[in-house]
Design an enzyme around this catalytic site. Structure first.
Site, PDB file in Angstrom:
ATOM      1  N   SER A   1       3.937   7.439 -34.782  1.00  0.00           N
ATOM      2  CA  SER A   1       4.070   8.010 -33.447  1.00  0.00           C
ATOM      3  C   SER A   1       4.825   7.083 -32.494  1.00  0.00           C
ATOM      4  CB  SER A   1       2.699   8.363 -32.878  1.00  0.00           C
ATOM      5  OG  SER A   1       1.763   7.366 -33.146  1.00  0.00           O
TER       6      SER A   1
ATOM      7  N   ASN B   1       6.566  10.972 -26.505  1.00  0.00           N
ATOM      8  CA  ASN B   1       5.697   9.863 -26.088  1.00  0.00           C
ATOM      9  C   ASN B   1       6.386   8.941 -25.097  1.00  0.00           C
ATOM     10  OD1 ASN B   1       3.540  10.789 -27.495  1.00  0.00           O
ATOM     11  ND2 ASN B   1       3.896   9.518 -29.298  1.00  0.00           N
TER      12      ASN B   1
ATOM     13  N   GLU C   1       8.889  16.596 -33.913  1.00  0.00           N
ATOM     14  CA  GLU C   1      10.050  15.769 -33.567  1.00  0.00           C
ATOM     15  C   GLU C   1      10.643  15.229 -34.865  1.00  0.00           C
ATOM     16  OE1 GLU C   1       9.980  13.365 -29.440  1.00  0.00           O
ATOM     17  OE2 GLU C   1       8.173  13.050 -30.616  1.00  0.00           O
TER      18      GLU C   1
ATOM     19  N   HIS D   1       7.654  13.513 -36.737  1.00  0.00           N
ATOM     20  CA  HIS D   1       6.522  13.247 -35.852  1.00  0.00           C
ATOM     21  C   HIS D   1       5.793  14.549 -35.528  1.00  0.00           C
ATOM     22  CE1 HIS D   1       4.935  11.871 -31.704  1.00  0.00           C
ATOM     23  NE2 HIS D   1       4.060  11.635 -32.646  1.00  0.00           N
TER      24      HIS D   1
HETATM   25  P1  NAI Z   1      -6.078   7.838 -39.935  1.00  0.00           P
HETATM   26  O1  NAI Z   1      -6.651   6.503 -39.771  1.00  0.00           O
HETATM   27  O2  NAI Z   1      -6.931   9.029 -39.718  1.00  0.00           O
HETATM   28  O3  NAI Z   1      -5.477   7.976 -41.405  1.00  0.00           O
HETATM   29  C1  NAI Z   1      -4.746   7.004 -42.041  1.00  0.00           C
HETATM   30  C2  NAI Z   1      -5.029   7.143 -43.519  1.00  0.00           C
HETATM   31  O4  NAI Z   1      -4.095   6.371 -44.243  1.00  0.00           O
HETATM   32  C3  NAI Z   1      -6.419   6.627 -43.926  1.00  0.00           C
HETATM   33  O5  NAI Z   1      -7.097   7.646 -44.641  1.00  0.00           O
HETATM   34  C4  NAI Z   1      -6.104   5.445 -44.820  1.00  0.00           C
HETATM   35  O6  NAI Z   1      -7.052   5.273 -45.852  1.00  0.00           O
HETATM   36  C5  NAI Z   1      -4.758   5.831 -45.363  1.00  0.00           C
HETATM   37  N1  NAI Z   1      -3.995   4.740 -45.920  1.00  0.00           N
HETATM   38  C6  NAI Z   1      -3.876   3.471 -45.468  1.00  0.00           C
HETATM   39  N2  NAI Z   1      -3.071   2.785 -46.295  1.00  0.00           N
HETATM   40  C7  NAI Z   1      -2.673   3.615 -47.281  1.00  0.00           C
HETATM   41  C8  NAI Z   1      -1.863   3.486 -48.429  1.00  0.00           C
HETATM   42  N3  NAI Z   1      -1.300   2.327 -48.731  1.00  0.00           N
HETATM   43  N4  NAI Z   1      -1.660   4.570 -49.198  1.00  0.00           N
HETATM   44  C9  NAI Z   1      -2.243   5.719 -48.906  1.00  0.00           C
HETATM   45  N5  NAI Z   1      -3.035   5.908 -47.838  1.00  0.00           N
HETATM   46  C10 NAI Z   1      -3.257   4.864 -47.038  1.00  0.00           C
HETATM   47  O7  NAI Z   1      -4.795   7.892 -38.992  1.00  0.00           O
HETATM   48  P2  NAI Z   1      -4.021   9.130 -38.385  1.00  0.00           P
HETATM   49  O8  NAI Z   1      -4.513   9.400 -37.039  1.00  0.00           O
HETATM   50  O9  NAI Z   1      -3.988  10.211 -39.384  1.00  0.00           O
HETATM   51  O10 NAI Z   1      -2.567   8.536 -38.210  1.00  0.00           O
HETATM   52  C11 NAI Z   1      -1.686   8.390 -39.294  1.00  0.00           C
HETATM   53  C12 NAI Z   1      -0.287   8.219 -38.772  1.00  0.00           C
HETATM   54  O11 NAI Z   1       0.059   9.362 -37.978  1.00  0.00           O
HETATM   55  C13 NAI Z   1      -0.081   7.022 -37.866  1.00  0.00           C
HETATM   56  O12 NAI Z   1       1.191   6.494 -38.095  1.00  0.00           O
HETATM   57  C14 NAI Z   1      -0.167   7.613 -36.485  1.00  0.00           C
HETATM   58  O13 NAI Z   1       0.512   6.862 -35.518  1.00  0.00           O
HETATM   59  C15 NAI Z   1       0.501   8.934 -36.704  1.00  0.00           C
HETATM   60  N6  NAI Z   1       0.183   9.954 -35.730  1.00  0.00           N
HETATM   61  C16 NAI Z   1      -1.091  10.113 -35.283  1.00  0.00           C
HETATM   62  C17 NAI Z   1      -1.380  11.089 -34.343  1.00  0.00           C
HETATM   63  C18 NAI Z   1      -2.783  11.269 -33.870  1.00  0.00           C
HETATM   64  O14 NAI Z   1      -2.985  11.976 -32.888  1.00  0.00           O
HETATM   65  N7  NAI Z   1      -3.773  10.704 -34.528  1.00  0.00           N
HETATM   66  C19 NAI Z   1      -0.327  11.970 -33.816  1.00  0.00           C
HETATM   67  C20 NAI Z   1       0.963  11.769 -34.402  1.00  0.00           C
HETATM   68  C21 NAI Z   1       1.189  10.779 -35.307  1.00  0.00           C
END
Ligand code: NAI
Length: 712
Positions: free
Chosen positions: A432, A503, A465, A453
């Protein structure tokens, strides 16, 4: 046979097929309504002669009936009187249909919207197909208008006052079965037998073996709509709802209520009132802005993302998602919904299990709402496979990475995965805030790395995006855009920079909200002011929703990239330091109950402010100005830097991504409506008391000097 209408006969029943030449869908314009009138009058004349009395109206388009009025025509009205006249004329033609001695059956498959539904309501019988594409709606208020072909008058007779108001004010889509339950249609059939059943019903009506059905209203609807006291209750509820949702910003909402109310006055007055109000609404700035947004969104649907069209996109029948967390699960679900097979990978079986459960819940939502059948839901679910290994990754043309927001982790994952992929696979990251080029530095094939995104929750939010670096290959861009569209998103291509577009313009807005809080302004006043300005949620609520940890992380990135102008307010650190993460740990600026339902403001958060004691004296207008102009000014910088390809993209992204008030048309339309010169003056005035953050963007100053507009 006439231009848009083909006429055929089936044993005494006349079938009129509407198939607008050269258009993918049927739309109603004044000319088309006149043509229909001529065709129908000729049929009526013939029918008196040979005594057949039955007509079926059906669409010649594959998956739509009539999608509504021709919106281009709305823009051609120069005065309210012209628009009023068009409405009155169209209506008198539908009156002919309604009062005809000929029995008319509307055979509806696909979208039946606006004028299309108004036409169907003037028929004597309506059959709808049991198909996901068949939806009925009066969406005019979404364009700042009201139904102009009798919809505000006829609809309450069919579905009762409460349902009619709900449909008109919320523009909601009604599916086939629900339409029959509500009284909007008489019968639901499988698409394959629509025409045959319609012909049979028309014949039965003509022969008198089936009566024209009077609408069957439920007892509640009858009680509430048919007596003055019941009506008063329903109307005051509707007025309260629009006051809360529209906040006085959408004049078509009260106008629609007024037109509906007039329908209960002595005969004739309702239709005339509807036409008059339709004319008035067609001239409002709000309506023009909403129509512009509609056109912009439609134009975006045809944009490949690359100037001149670019290379053909690659097909994406299967894909992999890395990270089965909150976003990964949502992305997997929304992709499976469109028939794409997804491998959802995470580091442990436990994480994969959580992700699969979350994807299942997201998919289930559409089944629960009956948008898909159980079979379709189960088919979609079977497309998502969980894994902790990279097995099978060689076969996928697209990988979307959604692991932790950490550059090192993201680069490590990219290094790990890339060698396993086939050579023409695309690697997308859902970061993000981290610049895509920085992540791509770890790639052997950076031209295949792109940002996708998604917004949260990924299965519901419409915007995507697509973030491109100078290295991203054009076919990678067109493929990402086509993929986004295939899963039902509105993709907007933006150039790589911290925060991308959405953002980036959100940052100064949220920072300013934090500062107002620190200065002693009450949270309700900050949020309330922006709700009144037209945002769907206030900025402090948004901070709680996004998560204060995430906001702080991106804040640090913006500070590093852009310096003092985008420095987060220092209160964020204190609030985060007190253990508040927002909704996710039920502890933020607001309080939450044990089920996560938001309560009021948490008063203890005020102890974390710099300024203690009495409330600050900042007017609502000042709050709105500081917040909105911070965002709009940043949007002008972003345009100057070429982050968005054109203002249209930024306007749509701001509306779909942040809920920038649609009636203002987006930040760039807002600049044009307000005038660059006046904005520069306001920014300079605010800047005198809040140094360093409100310096007018170069592009804005240039426009102010030349008297020009963003949209030329
Ligand atoms: P989250 O913490 O819920 O999920 C991340 C997941 O990635 C976890 O399940 C973790 O175990 C897994 N993970 C970590 N290392 C890994 C690897 N080497 N291989 C496979 N899986 C792995 O985080 P979330 O909120 O889903 O965010 C994920 C991405 O999306 C981030 O880059 C965040 O900035 C982006 N994002 C998040 C938004 C939000 O509102 N939460 C909105 C838009 C983008």
């Amino acid at each position: 046979m006439s231009g848009a209408f083909a006429v055929e006969h089936d044993d005494g029943v006349v079938i009129v097929t509407f198939d607008l030449p050269g258009e993918p869908v049927n739309k109603l314009s004044q000319a088309i309504i006149a043509e229909f009138d001529a065709v129908f009058s000729a049929i009526e004349r013939d029918i008196t002669l040979d005594k057949t009395g039955a007509v079926v109206i059906i669409s010649g388009k594959p998956d739509s009936f009539i999608v509504g009025a021709d919106i281009d025509e709305f823009l051609s009205y120069k005065t309210a009187a012209q628009a009023q006249e068009a409405s009155a004329q169209g209506k008198s033609r539908l009156d002919v249909l309604e009062k005809s001695h000929v029995h008319v059956v509307a055979a509806i498959h696909g979208a039946c919207m606006g004028g299309g539904l108004e036409l169907a309501l003037a028929c004597q019988y309506r059959i709808v197909t049991d198909h996901p594409k068949t939806v009925l709606a009066l969406p005019e208020t979404q364009l700042g208008l009201i139904p102009g072909l009798g919809g505000t008058q006829r609809l309450p007779r069919f579905v009762g006052l409460p349902n009619a108001l709900d449909m008109i004010l919320s523009a909601k889509h009604i599916r086939a079965r629900k339409a029959v339950q509500m009284g909007l249609a008489e019968e639901v059939v499988h698409p394959s037998i629509l025409k045959a059943v319609a012909i049979r019903r028309a014949r039965e009506l003509a022969m008198g073996s089936m009566n024209r059905r009077a609408p069957r209203l439920g007892i509640g609807a009858r009680l509430l709509g048919n007596n003055p006291l019941g009506r008063t209750i329903v109307l005051s509820r509707a007025r309260a709802t629009i006051a809360q949702k529209g906040r006085g910003n959408y004049p078509a909402l009260p106008a629609a209520i007024e037109a509906v109310v007039a329908g209960y006055a002595p005969r004739g007055q309702g239709f005339a009132t509807e036409s008059r109000l339709f004319g008035e609404m067609a001239m409002t700035r709000v309506s023009r802005q909403l129509i512009d947004v509609f056109f912009a969104t439609n134009a975006l649907k045809k944009d490949t993302g690359v100037e001149g069209g670019g290379p053909a996109p690659m097909a994406i029948p299967r894909m992999a998602v890395l990270g089965a967390g909150f976003m990964g699960a949502g992305i997997a679900a929304v992709s499976a919904q469109s028939g794409i097979a997804v491998r959802l990978k995470d580091v442990s079986r436990e994480q994969v299990g959580h992700g699969l459960a979350a994807a299942r819940d997201a998919l289930r939502e559409r089944f629960t709402k009956r948008h898909v059948t159980r079979q379709q839901y189960e088919d979609q679910l079977s497309l998502v496979a969980g894994t902790t290994s990279y097995e099978g990754f060689h076969g996928v043309p697209l990988v979307i990475e959604a692991v932790f927001e950490d550059l090192e982790v993201k680069q490590k994952v990219l290094r790990e995965v890339e060698p396993l992929l086939r050579e023409n696979a695309i690697y997308a990251t859902n970061t993000s805030t981290i610049p895509i080029a920085e992540i791509a530095r770890a790639a052997a094939r950076p031209e295949r790395v792109i940002g996708m995104h998604f917004f949260s929750p990924a299965h519901r939010m419409p915007l995507l995006e697509i973030v491109v670096t100078p290295q991203t290959a054009p076919w990678v861009i067109t493929t990402a855009v086509a993929f986004g569209r295939s899963i039902g998103k509105t993709p907007v291509v933006v150039h790589d920079n911290p925060g991308f577009f959405v953002n980036r313009i959100l940052a100064p807005y949220l920072n300013e909200a934090g500062r107002l809080f620190d200065e002693g302004v009450a949270i309700e006043d900050i949020d309330g002011a922006m709700l009144d300005w037209g945002f769907p949620v206030g900025p402090i609520t948004l901070l709680d929703e996004v998560g204060l940890d995430i906001a702080a992380k991106s804040g640090a990135i913006f500070l590093k990239a852009f310096g003092a102008r985008l420095e987060p307010s220092s209160v964020m650190e204190r609030v985060l330091g007190s253990g508040r993460l927002g909704r996710k740990n039920r502890h933020g600026f607001y309080a939450y109950d044990s089920k996560g339902k938001r309560q009021g403001v948490d008063p203890s958060v005020y102890d974390l402010r710099e300024r203690r004691g009495g409330a600050a004296n900042v007017s609502k207008g000042e709050i709105q100005e500081r917040l909105a102009l911070a965002m709009v000014n940043e949007a002008m910088r972003v345009l100057d830097e070429g982050v968005v390809r054109q203002p249209r993209d930024g306007d749509v992204a701001a509306i779909f991504g942040i809920g920038f008030p649609p009636f203002r048309g987006g930040p760039y339309r807002f600049v044009d409506a307000t005038g660059a010169e006046s904005l520069v003056r306001r920014l300079e005035a605010i800047g005198r008391t809040h140094a360093g953050r409100f310096e007018p963007a170069g592009g804005l100053v240039r426009l102010a000097g030349s008297g020009g507009k963003v949209y030329t």
